[in-house]
Write an enzyme that holds these catalytic residues in place. Structure first.
Site, mmCIF file in Angstrom:
data_model
loop_
_atom_site.group_PDB
_atom_site.id
_atom_site.type_symbol
_atom_site.label_atom_id
_atom_site.label_comp_id
_atom_site.label_asym_id
_atom_site.label_seq_id
_atom_site.Cartn_x
_atom_site.Cartn_y
_atom_site.Cartn_z
ATOM 1 N N ASP B 318 48.047 84.645 -7.119
ATOM 2 C CA ASP B 318 47.189 83.372 -6.938
ATOM 3 C C ASP B 318 46.132 83.809 -5.788
ATOM 4 O O ASP B 318 45.641 82.917 -5.015
ATOM 5 C CB ASP B 318 47.664 82.047 -6.732
ATOM 6 C CG ASP B 318 46.643 80.936 -6.917
ATOM 7 O OD1 ASP B 318 45.500 81.071 -7.377
ATOM 8 O OD2 ASP B 318 47.133 79.737 -7.109
ATOM 9 N N HIS B 322 38.683 83.334 0.049
ATOM 10 C CA HIS B 322 37.470 82.441 0.775
ATOM 11 C C HIS B 322 37.034 82.853 1.854
ATOM 12 O O HIS B 322 37.568 83.546 2.690
ATOM 13 C CB HIS B 322 38.276 81.013 0.899
ATOM 14 C CG HIS B 322 38.743 80.324 -0.340
ATOM 15 N ND1 HIS B 322 37.930 79.861 -1.473
ATOM 16 C CD2 HIS B 322 40.174 79.747 -0.560
ATOM 17 C CE1 HIS B 322 38.625 79.506 -2.251
ATOM 18 N NE2 HIS B 322 39.863 79.390 -1.842
#
Lengths: 302, 442
Positions: B318, B322
């Site tokens: 996952d 960011h």
């Protein structure tokens, strides 16, 4: 202590010292002899959420100790243009601000500022998490009313789950030896049976039974209004503090409220203004407690 | 590309092999060492583990639309730096991957990448949860699976989505979370959330959706893959469904195995360690916000047990890059997710060192088993195309922005020293990561 982020984990002697200092500050201020301990400091009050008593008392506390003060007027600042919290705080730091007194709607926001800037940070309330100076002034007020908190049964009534005041008081009053009980409708106290040392009461009468002091919380009509209660009227009937209900508590048990009050909801006007009410005393203790905190965070006192 | 890795510990879950031997590579293929000429380069691989190349079933590459955080190229470099030779890109890009032409375009961009990049098609158009995509056309363009990751497939479309995926012989990768039960949640419900004043995520949010998905998979006979499971209760539901014959596979992330909800309060102990002294200064780190949230310790231990006993098919990262402006914000404003491609093996090796999972089981969950879910083969047998990783399980490295190949460094592991250094990655016959053990032009 370079920041005051939370009261969780502050050892008892340090809490005692802060409270002693607050008493000294109160006496000095009454005599108009407050020491210029913070004349080298520039203290910014940064309130991302509305506040009257907390913001004003921090500003007066800073000024009383000789600090330069500035208020970050959120509406008129770059914050309205989307500047991030960290960027705004770094900007303040570059302009010479040394201490940020921060009120923010997000739990943990003061931790971010403490990590990412060189500012000393005083948490003036973060989300539903903590309100350290409120707990300190509540502790001072209660201790002076009761003589000691050791062994005292203190009951907190209301929306404990969404209350930073409640969380900080559970930590701090516990540190000072109080036995704590919380009470409210199920959604307002959910999970608190797992909070170390806290018992949960499911009725107001059960909560008040044997209480040495009662703190009632503001029903935050502006936040999550109605969630967890069927109606304000029902809440007032089941959980509103009146002089008659207070008779369940120990004789003379004082009543506290962090303000601003919704009279007729969490407490009646008679209770708020009655002989047991310490609400005015709480506000009076706000400035000296914040003087003690600012002086301590700035290293201006031993 | 011809050389000999001499004296490596070869762990090949496809055959069960775990033995010290030489690995010979001739023109990108695994051969008998006797086939190499005497002047072929010889790399001393004593102390290194050689395993089949890892396959990540759950990667966010951010291209198109979020190239500041990651691109196909940078994500693939991060992959091979972490031992992954395949990554499966989730479709929640901007625009979302809901169109065969976009898939073909992305596949051509990925052609020269350091790792094989496979694509997962969106289940619904625009990931809006309203109308199904053209699943058959996306599968025809190369989609290896379908997912609306970030959200579960809505009730009204679930059976149709499973049916469409089944018709194309693809699994549905499900982010199992009931949106109503999880509404507003910021971290795992429990004493830490209560103390921190953060709205709690109830484990029932996962279990309710998992049960719904398993029932639909049972009814349709379709292949269901549950991604990033985070609770022991969900694993129990998977076990029970398998006993009924439901075609279900599942993965967990490294952070749900090794990190706990206490990390949000500043704890930095692995899940298998006794909770440590909390460093309160680290509290509310936005890089600890992830969905599903970091688990309660009991759940993390249940996931480790499920990995060890084989219930869990795969470790999927996952990997969610960011930029700093989306994580250096108050906790409730932080973008959920953390990077994982370059730390997955290291976290797994820490669990191995703690005795929580045998090394061959860890490596199977990183390589052979996830690869099988998307129809890829992995083998270290002579005659196979070379697709492998060689790593030093004992050497350590420190996670820092400059030691990461990813464009992003959003992980609470930043600054931490971890075991496990990948020395060499060969993806589909090409050396795409070489930490100095191989001379140039070998």
């Amino acid at each position: 202590m370079t920041h005051l982020l939370d009261v969780d984990g502050i050892p008892r002697p340090q809490v005692e010292r802060l409270l002693e200092l607050a008493v000294e500050m109160r006496e000095a201020r009454a005599a108009r002899r407050s020491p210029d301990l913070l004349e080298r400091e520039t203290i910014a009050t940064c309130f991302y959420e509305a506040s009257t008593r907390t913001r004003v008392s921090f500003e007066l506390a800073a000024k009383a100790l000789g600090a330069t003060t500035v208020d970050l007027a959120i509406a008129g600042s770059s914050v309205g243009k989307g500047e991030s919290l960290v960027d705004t705080m770094r900007t303040l730091e570059r302009t010479g601000v040394t201490v940020a007194v921060l009120r923010h709607g997000s739990a943990g926001a003061p931790w971010l500022v403490a990590r990412e800037t060189g500012l000393r940070v005083v948490n003036a309330g973060d989300g539903a998490h903590a309100h350290p100076t409120q707990a300190l002034l509540d502790a001072l007020t209660l201790r002076e009313a009761l003589g000691t908190l050791d062994g005292a049964r203190v009951v907190i009534v209301g929306d404990v789950a969404h209350s930073r005041v409640a969380r900080s008081n559970l930590h701090l009053l516990g540190t000072l030896g109080a036995r704590l009980r919380v009470a409210g409708p199920p959604a307002f106290v959910a999970g608190f049976d797992a909070w170390p040392g806290v018992e949960v009461a499911t009725t107001l009468d059960g909560a008040l039974d044997g209480a040495d002091a009662v703190m009632t919380l503001r029903v935050q009509l502006e936040r999550d209004a109605g969630s967890g209660i069927s109606s304000v009227a029902d809440y007032a009937r089941a959980w509103g503090i009146t002089p008659e209900r207070l008779e369940r508590a120990r004789p003379g048990a004082p009543l506290l409220h962090p303000g601003p009050t919704n009279e007729g909801v969490e407490l009646s006007a008679e209770a708020a203004n009655g002989p047991r009410s310490l609400i005015g005393r709480q506000v009076e203790n706000g400035v000296p407690v914040r003087m003690a905190v600012l002086a301590t965070v700035c290293g201006a006192v031993a | 590309m011809t050389f000999l890795l001499a004296g490596a510990r070869v762990v090949d879950p496809s055959s069960g092999e775990d033995a010290v031997r030489d690995v010979a590579i001739l023109e990108g293929r695994l051969v008998d060492p006797a086939q190499l000429s005497d002047d072929a380069p010889r790399v001393d691989a004593a102390g290194l583990v050689v395993a089949p190349g890892f396959c990540d079933l759950h990667t966010h590459l951010r291209e198109p639309g979020g190239e500041g955080a990651e691109t196909i190229a940078s994500g693939a470099r991060a992959a091979v730096r972490g031992g992954f030779t395949t990554v499966c890109a989730m479709p929640n890009t901007s625009p979302p991957l809901d169109d065969p032409d976009l898939l073909a375009d992305l596949a051509s961009r990925a052609a020269g990448a350091a790792a094989r990049v496979r694509f997962i098609g969106a289940v619904t158009r625009g990931r809006a949860g309203e109308a199904l995509t053209d699943v058959a056309a996306l599968a025809g363009a190369g989609a290896v699976a379908f997912s609306d990751d970030g959200a579960a497939v809505p009730d009204a479309l679930l059976e149709a989505a499973l049916g469409a995926a089944m018709a194309s012989d693809r699994p549905l990768f499900e982010h199992a979370e009931d949106p109503a039960l999880a509404a507003g949640a910021l971290m795992r419900a429990g004493p830490t959330a209560l103390r921190l004043g953060l709205t709690g995520w109830p484990p029932a949010a996962e279990l309710a959706c998992v049960e719904r998905d398993l029932a639909a998979a049972e009814a349709t006979g379709a292949r269901l893959h549950l991604t990033h499971l985070s609770t022991g209760a969900a694993l129990d539901a998977v076990r029970a469904a398998r006993r009924r014959g439901v075609r279900v596979t599942c993965d967990v992330t490294p952070h749900h195995l090794a990190l706990t909800d206490a990390w949000v309060s500043g704890d930095r102990a692995w899940s298998w360690e006794e909770p440590g002294d909390v460093d309160g200064a680290l509290a509310y780190d936005g890089r600890c916000r992830v969905n599903p949230p970091l688990p309660a310790r009991d759940d993390a231990l249940a996931l480790l047990a499920g990995l060890a006993d084989g219930t869990i098919d795969a470790i999927a990262t996952d990997h969610a890059p960011h930029p700093p402006e989306r994580t250096l914000v108050p906790f409730d404003a932080a973008a959920p997710g953390l990077i994982g491609l370059e730390t997955a093996l290291s976290i797994g090796l820490a669990a191995v060192a703690a005795g929580r999972v045998p090394l061959p089981v860890l490596l199977a969950a990183l390589s052979v088993r996830p690869a099988a879910i998307i129809g890829e083969q992995r083998s270290l047998a002579v005659g196979s195309r070379a697709d492998l990783v060689a790593f030093d399980p004992v050497a350590t490295w420190t996670v820092m922005p400059e030691t990461l190949a990813s464009r992003s460094s959003n992980t609470p592991l930043l600054g931490r020293t971890l075991p496990g250094v990948v020395r060499l990655t060969i993806a589909d016959g090409r050396v795409t990561w070489n930490d100095g053990i191989l001379a140039p032009r070998a």
